[in-house]
Motif scaffolding. Sequence first.
Motif, PDB file in Angstrom:
ATOM      1  N   THR A   4       0.847  -1.187   0.000  1.00  0.00           N
ATOM      2  CA  THR A   4       0.000   0.000   0.000  1.00  0.00           C
ATOM      3  C   THR A   4       0.880   1.233   0.000  1.00  0.00           C
ATOM      4  O   THR A   4       1.807   1.347   0.806  1.00  0.00           O
ATOM      5  N   ILE A   5       0.582   2.150  -0.906  1.00  0.00           N
ATOM      6  CA  ILE A   5       1.278   3.424  -0.980  1.00  0.00           C
ATOM      7  C   ILE A   5       0.243   4.514  -0.749  1.00  0.00           C
ATOM      8  O   ILE A   5      -0.774   4.565  -1.442  1.00  0.00           O
ATOM      9  N   VAL A  14      -1.774  16.035  -7.417  1.00  0.00           N
ATOM     10  CA  VAL A  14      -0.932  15.109  -8.182  1.00  0.00           C
ATOM     11  C   VAL A  14      -1.782  14.200  -9.063  1.00  0.00           C
ATOM     12  O   VAL A  14      -2.979  14.019  -8.838  1.00  0.00           O
ATOM     13  N   GLU A  15      -1.108  13.634 -10.043  1.00  0.00           N
ATOM     14  CA  GLU A  15      -1.701  12.650 -10.953  1.00  0.00           C
ATOM     15  C   GLU A  15      -1.019  11.325 -10.641  1.00  0.00           C
ATOM     16  O   GLU A  15       0.208  11.255 -10.586  1.00  0.00           O
ATOM     17  N   VAL A  16      -1.812  10.280 -10.408  1.00  0.00           N
ATOM     18  CA  VAL A  16      -1.260   8.956 -10.134  1.00  0.00           C
ATOM     19  C   VAL A  16      -1.749   8.024 -11.239  1.00  0.00           C
ATOM     20  O   VAL A  16      -2.948   7.864 -11.449  1.00  0.00           O
ATOM     21  N   GLU A  44      -4.329  18.990  -0.626  1.00  0.00           N
ATOM     22  CA  GLU A  44      -4.816  18.856   0.753  1.00  0.00           C
ATOM     23  C   GLU A  44      -5.688  17.607   0.936  1.00  0.00           C
ATOM     24  O   GLU A  44      -6.730  17.643   1.575  1.00  0.00           O
ATOM     25  N   SER A  45      -5.265  16.485   0.345  1.00  0.00           N
ATOM     26  CA  SER A  45      -6.038  15.238   0.487  1.00  0.00           C
ATOM     27  C   SER A  45      -5.082  14.047   0.585  1.00  0.00           C
ATOM     28  O   SER A  45      -3.867  14.192   0.473  1.00  0.00           O
ATOM     29  N   LYS A  46      -5.656  12.872   0.782  1.00  0.00           N
ATOM     30  CA  LYS A  46      -4.884  11.648   0.944  1.00  0.00           C
ATOM     31  C   LYS A  46      -5.628  10.511   0.248  1.00  0.00           C
ATOM     32  O   LYS A  46      -6.853  10.423   0.350  1.00  0.00           O
ATOM     33  N   GLN A  47      -4.892   9.659  -0.458  1.00  0.00           N
ATOM     34  CA  GLN A  47      -5.510   8.514  -1.124  1.00  0.00           C
ATOM     35  C   GLN A  47      -4.527   7.346  -1.137  1.00  0.00           C
ATOM     36  O   GLN A  47      -3.320   7.535  -1.295  1.00  0.00           O
ATOM     37  N   SER A  48      -5.056   6.138  -0.980  1.00  0.00           N
ATOM     38  CA  SER A  48      -4.228   4.929  -0.972  1.00  0.00           C
ATOM     39  C   SER A  48      -4.242   4.253  -2.336  1.00  0.00           C
ATOM     40  O   SER A  48      -5.270   4.209  -3.008  1.00  0.00           O
ATOM     41  N   ASN A  56       2.418  -1.283 -11.216  1.00  0.00           N
ATOM     42  CA  ASN A  56       3.314  -0.230 -10.751  1.00  0.00           C
ATOM     43  C   ASN A  56       2.605   1.105 -10.894  1.00  0.00           C
ATOM     44  O   ASN A  56       1.556   1.193 -11.533  1.00  0.00           O
ATOM     45  N   ILE A  57       3.153   2.136 -10.260  1.00  0.00           N
ATOM     46  CA  ILE A  57       2.523   3.455 -10.331  1.00  0.00           C
ATOM     47  C   ILE A  57       3.555   4.519 -10.679  1.00  0.00           C
ATOM     48  O   ILE A  57       4.745   4.361 -10.417  1.00  0.00           O
TER      49      ILE A  57
END
Length: 83
Positions: A4-5, A14-16, A44-48, A56-57
Amino acid sequence: MTTTIIVETHSWPVEVTTHDDHSHVGDLVRSHGYQSTTTFVPKESKQSFHISDTRNIVIRELPQDATGLNQPVEAMNACAIAG
């Protein structure tokens, strides 16, 4: 196994992009698939995200005023030059 990242943004979104590479052997048929998915993570957010031996990412910071993935190329280049 998976890892988990957690992407936690501050003042910049950001773009993931996740890349999946799968192979499957079925009844006398071998199939190979590739899939790519891009997600916008607002500032100002967080995502797993999860990676594995077949995923891969790539994480890329966007211009500070970006509100989605469809930002004009000129705006992104101007930000890169200014930054």
